[in-house]
Design a protein around this motif. Structure first.
Motif, PDB file in Angstrom:
ATOM      1  N   ILE A 173       0.864  -1.310   0.038  1.00  0.00           N
ATOM      2  CA  ILE A 173      -0.226  -0.004   0.074  1.00  0.00           C
ATOM      3  C   ILE A 173       0.903   1.304  -0.008  1.00  0.00           C
ATOM      4  N   GLU A 189      -2.060   5.495  -4.004  1.00  0.00           N
ATOM      5  CA  GLU A 189      -2.951   6.756  -3.746  1.00  0.00           C
ATOM      6  C   GLU A 189      -2.729   7.310  -2.306  1.00  0.00           C
ATOM      7  N   ASP A 210      -3.645   8.750   1.264  1.00  0.00           N
ATOM      8  CA  ASP A 210      -4.229   8.210   2.333  1.00  0.00           C
ATOM      9  C   ASP A 210      -4.182   8.788   3.469  1.00  0.00           C
ATOM     10  N   HIS A 251      -4.467   4.190   8.540  1.00  0.00           N
ATOM     11  CA  HIS A 251      -5.328   4.085   7.460  1.00  0.00           C
ATOM     12  C   HIS A 251      -4.798   3.357   6.388  1.00  0.00           C
ATOM     13  N   ALA A 252      -3.653   3.383   6.248  1.00  0.00           N
ATOM     14  CA  ALA A 252      -2.972   2.468   5.115  1.00  0.00           C
ATOM     15  C   ALA A 252      -2.894   1.020   5.444  1.00  0.00           C
ATOM     16  N   ASN A 257      -5.097  -0.382   7.499  1.00  0.00           N
ATOM     17  CA  ASN A 257      -6.151  -1.164   7.391  1.00  0.00           C
ATOM     18  C   ASN A 257      -6.849  -1.216   6.036  1.00  0.00           C
ATOM     19  N   LYS A 258      -6.040  -0.504   4.889  1.00  0.00           N
ATOM     20  CA  LYS A 258      -6.562  -0.649   3.436  1.00  0.00           C
ATOM     21  C   LYS A 258      -5.787  -2.176   3.102  1.00  0.00           C
ATOM     22  N   GLY A 259      -4.706  -2.124   3.534  1.00  0.00           N
ATOM     23  CA  GLY A 259      -4.187  -3.483   3.443  1.00  0.00           C
ATOM     24  C   GLY A 259      -4.817  -4.600   4.000  1.00  0.00           C
ATOM     25  N   ASN A 315      -7.948  -4.888   4.502  1.00  0.00           N
ATOM     26  CA  ASN A 315      -9.189  -5.311   3.836  1.00  0.00           C
ATOM     27  C   ASN A 315      -9.043  -5.752   2.621  1.00  0.00           C
ATOM     28  N   VAL A 316      -7.785  -5.958   1.944  1.00  0.00           N
ATOM     29  CA  VAL A 316      -7.524  -6.737   0.912  1.00  0.00           C
ATOM     30  C   VAL A 316      -6.886  -7.943   1.134  1.00  0.00           C
ATOM     31  N   GLU A 343      -7.509   4.816  13.571  1.00  0.00           N
ATOM     32  CA  GLU A 343      -6.782   5.832  12.705  1.00  0.00           C
ATOM     33  C   GLU A 343      -6.446   7.183  13.230  1.00  0.00           C
TER      34      GLU A 343
END
Length: 263
Positions: free
Chosen positions: A39, A64, A66, A71-72, A74-76, A78-79, A165
Motif C-alpha cells: 500500500i 494513492e 491516504d 489508514h494505509a 487498514n486498507k491492506g 481489507n484486501v 486511525e
C-alpha cells in the motif's frame, strides 16, 4: 484450493530505498504459501518504479493518497486473504530467508504469534526487549509488542475493527493490548528473530516519545480509568526501589572504604 497462510503487507510513502530493501527480503523467503501486498501513499519518488520491478512477485499493490499509516494498514487488511497478517513496512526487513518457514512450522493456531524484534541503530543491530513469560499488563504500560514481529489472525483484525486511525504512532500497541487484555485473545511466543526494524522511521523520530506517552496515557485512561493511578504508583515504586537499593549500596561501599582508609 489451500488457504493462504500469510499476508505480508508493506506500507510505504516516499521511501524508495527502504522499500527496495523490504521487498527483497520478502520475495527471497523460502516459504511459498503467502501473498504480498503493498500500500503506497502516492509516493513522489521512485517507489512505484521499484514496485514495478517486482510486480510478478506482488499479489496486490496500489498507490494513492491516504490519511496516515494506520489508514494505509487498514486498507491492506481489507484486501488481505491470508490466515495471518504481518505488517512489514518500508525500511524494515526479515531477519533471514527462513523466517516464514520457521513460523509456519511452529505455529499453534493462536490469535497472535509473537517473535523477536531486532533493532537497526547507527551502532549496529541489537535485539529488542523480549516479552515476559507470562505476558503482563505492566509490560504494556512500560513497553510494547512490535507489530513487525507479530503475526495476527486476519479474522481477529477484522473482528476488532482494525487499527485506530486517530492515533499517530501507538495504534498497533493499542490493538494488541486491548485484544489480549479486554477480549482475551490468545498468543504464542516463539524464540525466532522475525524482522529488523529501522529506527530511523516514524517511531524513531526525535519527538516520538512524547507522542507515544500521550497516546498511551489517553488509551489507558479511557479503558482503565480506575486502574491507571495504580500503574503510575507501581511504575514510580519500581523506579524508586532501584534507586534506593543503588544508593544504599553506594553508601555501604563508601563507609567500607573509609574504614579501610581508602581515599
Amino acid at each position: 484450493m489451500n488457504e493462504i497462510f500469510f499476508s505480508i503487507i508493506t506500507i510505504n510513502k516516499d521511501n524508495a530505498n527502504g522499500l527496495y530493501k523490504t521487498i527483497k527480503s520478502v520475495v527471497e523467503q523460502t516459504f511459498n504459501n503467502f501473498e504480498y501486498i503493498i500500500i503506497d501513499g502516492a509516493s513522489k519518488d521512485s517507489s512505484v518504479e521499484i514496485i514495478n520491478q517486482f510486480k510478478n512477485k506482488i499479489n496486490y499493490w496500489i498507490s494513492e493518497k491516504d490519511n496516515g499509516v494506520y489508514h494505509a494498514m487498514n486498507k491492506g487488511m481489507n484486501v488481505a486473504k491470508g490466515k495471518y497478517v504481518l505488517f512489514l513496512n518500508s525500511g524494515d526487513y526479515f531477519a533471514d530467508k527462513n523466517v516464514l518457514q520457521q513460523v509456519a512450522a511452529k505455529s499453534s493456531d493462536t490469535d497472535f504469534i509473537i517473535g523477536n524484534q531486532l533493532m537497526l541503530y547507527k551502532s549496529g543491530i541489537k535485539r529488542a526487549e523480549q516479552i515476559p513469560t507470562p505476558l503482563t499488563v505492566y509490560h504494556f504500560f512500560r513497553s510494547t509488542i512490535w507489530h513487525q514481529a507479530t503475526f495476527t489472525k486476519l479474522s481477529v483484525l477484522k473482528e476488532l475493527g482494525g487499527y485506530d486511525e486517530n492515533l499517530k504512532i501507538t495504534s498497533d500497541w493499542k490493538f494488541i493490548f486491548l485484544a489480549l487484555v479486554l477480549h482475551h485473545k490468545s498468543y504464542q511466543a516463539l524464540p525466532i528473530d522475525i524482522s529488523v526494524f529501522d529506527t530511523y522511521g516514524m517511531s524513531g523520530a526525535s519527538d516520538a516519545n512524547l507522542i507515544i506517552q500521550k497516546e498511551k496515557t489517553d488509551v489507558l485512561k479511557t479503558y482503565f480509568p480506575y486502574f491507571y493511578p495504580d500503574y503510575i504508583t507501581l511504575h514510580r515504586y519500581k523506579h524508586l526501589s532501584f534507586n534506593h537499593i543503588k544508593n544504599t549500596i553506594s553508601y555501604f561501599l563508601f563507609k567500607l572504604m573509609r574504614k579501610l582508609n581508602f581515599k
